[in-house]
Design a protein around this motif. Structure first.
Motif, PDB file in Angstrom:
ATOM      1  N   LEU A 259       0.902  -1.164  -0.025  1.00 54.03           N
ATOM      2  CA  LEU A 259       0.076   0.069   0.189  1.00 54.03           C
ATOM      3  C   LEU A 259       0.956   1.391   0.033  1.00 54.03           C
ATOM      4  O   LEU A 259       0.247   2.582  -0.080  1.00 54.03           O
ATOM      5  CB  LEU A 259      -1.065   0.008   1.131  1.00 54.03           C
ATOM      6  CG  LEU A 259      -1.877  -1.144   1.241  1.00 54.03           C
ATOM      7  CD1 LEU A 259      -2.533  -1.270   2.711  1.00 54.03           C
ATOM      8  CD2 LEU A 259      -2.895  -0.722   0.244  1.00 54.03           C
TER       9      LEU A 259
ATOM     10  N   ILE B 274       2.551   2.491   2.488  1.00 54.29           N
ATOM     11  CA  ILE B 274       2.278   3.412   3.846  1.00 54.29           C
ATOM     12  C   ILE B 274       3.767   3.298   4.327  1.00 54.29           C
ATOM     13  O   ILE B 274       3.905   2.676   5.377  1.00 54.29           O
ATOM     14  CB  ILE B 274       1.268   3.110   4.500  1.00 54.29           C
ATOM     15  CG1 ILE B 274      -0.120   2.582   3.998  1.00 54.29           C
ATOM     16  CG2 ILE B 274       1.005   3.944   5.768  1.00 54.29           C
ATOM     17  CD1 ILE B 274      -1.364   2.181   4.648  1.00 54.29           C
TER      18      ILE B 274
ATOM     19  N   LEU C 230      -0.833   5.121  -0.927  1.00 48.81           N
ATOM     20  CA  LEU C 230      -2.129   4.970  -0.337  1.00 48.81           C
ATOM     21  C   LEU C 230      -2.354   6.523   0.536  1.00 48.81           C
ATOM     22  O   LEU C 230      -3.286   7.153   0.409  1.00 48.81           O
ATOM     23  CB  LEU C 230      -2.515   4.041   0.769  1.00 48.81           C
ATOM     24  CG  LEU C 230      -4.066   4.050   1.150  1.00 48.81           C
ATOM     25  CD1 LEU C 230      -5.138   3.543   0.235  1.00 48.81           C
ATOM     26  CD2 LEU C 230      -4.119   3.446   2.523  1.00 48.81           C
TER      27      LEU C 230
ATOM     28  N   CYS D  16      -8.985   4.437   5.112  1.00 46.22           N
ATOM     29  CA  CYS D  16      -9.647   3.037   5.105  1.00 46.22           C
ATOM     30  C   CYS D  16     -10.464   2.631   3.950  1.00 46.22           C
ATOM     31  O   CYS D  16     -10.605   1.617   3.514  1.00 46.22           O
ATOM     32  CB  CYS D  16     -10.285   2.686   6.474  1.00 46.22           C
ATOM     33  SG  CYS D  16      -9.179   2.540   7.696  1.00 46.22           S
TER      34      CYS D  16
ATOM     35  N   CYS E 190      -8.450   2.570   0.718  1.00 39.38           N
ATOM     36  CA  CYS E 190      -7.968   1.136   0.842  1.00 39.38           C
ATOM     37  C   CYS E 190      -8.612  -0.209   0.542  1.00 39.38           C
ATOM     38  O   CYS E 190      -8.275  -0.946  -0.286  1.00 39.38           O
ATOM     39  CB  CYS E 190      -7.273   1.052   2.205  1.00 39.38           C
ATOM     40  SG  CYS E 190      -6.448  -0.490   2.780  1.00 39.38           S
TER      41      CYS E 190
ATOM     42  N   LYS F 190      -8.375  -2.598  -2.508  1.00 37.64           N
ATOM     43  CA  LYS F 190      -8.006  -4.170  -2.101  1.00 37.64           C
ATOM     44  C   LYS F 190      -9.172  -4.815  -2.984  1.00 37.64           C
ATOM     45  O   LYS F 190      -8.990  -5.998  -3.597  1.00 37.64           O
ATOM     46  CB  LYS F 190      -8.102  -4.263  -0.881  1.00 37.64           C
ATOM     47  CG  LYS F 190      -6.894  -4.096   0.021  1.00 37.64           C
ATOM     48  CD  LYS F 190      -7.141  -4.348   1.540  1.00 37.64           C
ATOM     49  CE  LYS F 190      -5.977  -3.722   2.298  1.00 37.64           C
ATOM     50  NZ  LYS F 190      -6.626  -3.678   3.871  1.00 37.64           N
TER      51      LYS F 190
ATOM     52  N   CYS G  27      -1.543  -0.582  11.356  1.00 32.27           N
ATOM     53  CA  CYS G  27      -1.499   0.420  10.259  1.00 32.27           C
ATOM     54  C   CYS G  27      -1.752   1.671  10.882  1.00 32.27           C
ATOM     55  O   CYS G  27      -2.623   2.003  11.453  1.00 32.27           O
ATOM     56  CB  CYS G  27      -2.606   0.017   9.189  1.00 32.27           C
ATOM     57  SG  CYS G  27      -2.557   1.529   7.868  1.00 32.27           S
TER      58      CYS G  27
ATOM     59  N   SER H   8      -4.945   3.590  10.172  1.00 30.17           N
ATOM     60  CA  SER H   8      -6.280   3.255  10.727  1.00 30.17           C
ATOM     61  C   SER H   8      -6.153   3.357  12.245  1.00 30.17           C
ATOM     62  O   SER H   8      -7.030   2.866  12.847  1.00 30.17           O
ATOM     63  CB  SER H   8      -6.734   1.894  10.130  1.00 30.17           C
ATOM     64  OG  SER H   8      -5.463   1.021  10.331  1.00 30.17           O
TER      65      SER H   8
HETATM   66 FE1  FES Z   1      -5.867   0.066   4.775  1.00 33.54          FE
HETATM   67 FE2  FES Z   1      -4.405   0.918   6.638  1.00 33.54          FE
HETATM   68  S1  FES Z   1      -5.805   1.886   5.684  1.00 33.54           S
HETATM   69  S2  FES Z   1      -4.464  -1.111   6.060  1.00 33.54           S
END
Ligand code: FES
Ligand code: AMP
Ligand code: ZN
Length: 319
Positions: free
Chosen positions: A81, A83, A118, A130, A133, A137, A222, A225
């Motif tokens: 992702l 991140i 992301l 989220c 994301c 996914k 994560c 989130s």
């Molecule tokens: Fe999807 Fe963290 S926002 S895994």
């Protein structure tokens, strides 16, 4: 504290079942729970190839190990992702796990797919991380399943994930989501069948399985989130569970029993009304939400006819 089965020293207590197990008896208990779930919800057929979504966390890595022990045909899929350190660690742990065991793994990057990581997607589209994301996914898991000839998508959601999601859906009376909160959803509208074989096991049990089996997983949450409501609902349910062991399981399984009457699953698989005009994936509108997300990031996307599907690595060859 001794194992309730063989009286050896126990390594884990399971208050909701008023029991405790040694390592061997815990392994048997956990495998039995997964077998029971697979059977009860008819999750797999003998010829199925399973696409397993692997995040690098304890649940999905452990599920990979468990499904392989059950001699099922599994292909791992990880989405990087982008991140920062969190995704680097997640991808690395997933890749190492697959390499060490000779498991087949596909890794795709959200940045190669959309042109942005992301955090950048969330910032540019003003969508909660989220939500962007989850949308990405769903789209990429489904596409990979079709590309690699998989008939079912498995995820590592455990009982704590499902019970906290249920609590959130009930608090807001999200009927549409409640209807979809079943551990085995049939293929529908061009979307692949989805299953959650760990729905009978708690977070603590999955962490114990990972520890006892030497699975090296990403422990941190994560960072995008971190303030999600889901974490709050999990905490509330854990507080209740501490006072009254078994309530979480009763709440979630009580819902599943009733939900079959409330929301009977259709046996028929409805075709999508059309395919996305840009990526040709199944969707109900002209352009799917993933392509709409990409358009917000880059208003003049290339046509899918000229697009490759970048895959960073596959271990080992997929047959
Ligand atoms: Fe999807 Fe963290 S926002 S895994
Ligand atoms: P989460 O929503 O992070 O609790 O994840 C639930 C499940 O979704 C995991 O157990 C995985 O099966 C799957 N999953 C989450 N993130 C990823 C990812 N980046 N790549 C592949 N699968 C994922
Ligand atoms: Zn599309």
């Amino acid at each position: 504290m001794n194992c309730r089965v063989c009286k050896k020293k126990a390594v884990i207590a399971i208050p909701r079942h008023n029991t405790a197990f040694c390592a061997d008896c815990f392994d048997k208990y956990l495998m039995d729970q997964v077998r029971k779930t697979i059977k009860e919800f008819r999750m797999f057929s003998p010829d199925d190839r399973i696409l397993l979504a692997v995040s690098g966390g304890k649940d999905s890595l452990a599920l990979w190990d468990i499904l392989t022990r059950l001699e099922l045909d599994v292909l791992g899929y990880h989405l990087d992702l982008g991140i920062s350190e969190y995704s680097k660690e997640s991808t690395e742990k997933t890749r190492l796990f697959a390499e060490k065991r000779g498991y087949r793994l596909i890794v795709e990057e959200i940045e190669s797919e959309t042109g942005a990581t992301l955090p950048v997607i969330a910032e540019s589209t003003k969508r909660p991380p989220c939500s962007a994301c989850g949308l990405s996914k769903r789209h990429l898991f489904n596409r990979a399943a079709r590309q690699y000839d998989c008939q079912v998508l498995a995820t590592g959601h455990n009982m704590d994930d499902e019970a906290s999601r249920l609590l959130g859906n009930i608090l807001h009376w999200q009927d549409g989501y409640l209807e979809k909160q079943f551990p085995a959803l049939p293929a529908e509208g061009g979307l692949i069948r989805k299953v959650k074989p760990l729905n009978r096991l708690t977070e603590k049990e999955m962490a114990a399985y990972a520890y006892l089996n030497g699975i090296d997983y990403v422990i941190r949450e994560c960072p995008m989130s971190a303030d999600a409501k889901q974490i709050f609902y999990k905490k509330i349910l854990n507080d209740i569970e501490k006072e009254s062991p078994g309530t979480k399981q009763f709440f979630y399984f009580g819902f599943l029993e009733r939900s079959q009457k409330m929301f009977p699953l259709s046996k028929e698989t409805s075709p999508p009304s059309e395919n996305c005009k840009m990526c040709h994936e199944p969707c109900y509108t002209d352009i799917c939400s993933f392509c709409r997300l990409k358009m917000k990031l880059s208003p003049f996307p290339e046509s899918s006819e000229t697009e490759d599907t970048p895959i960073t690595f596959i271990t080992p060859n997929i047959s």
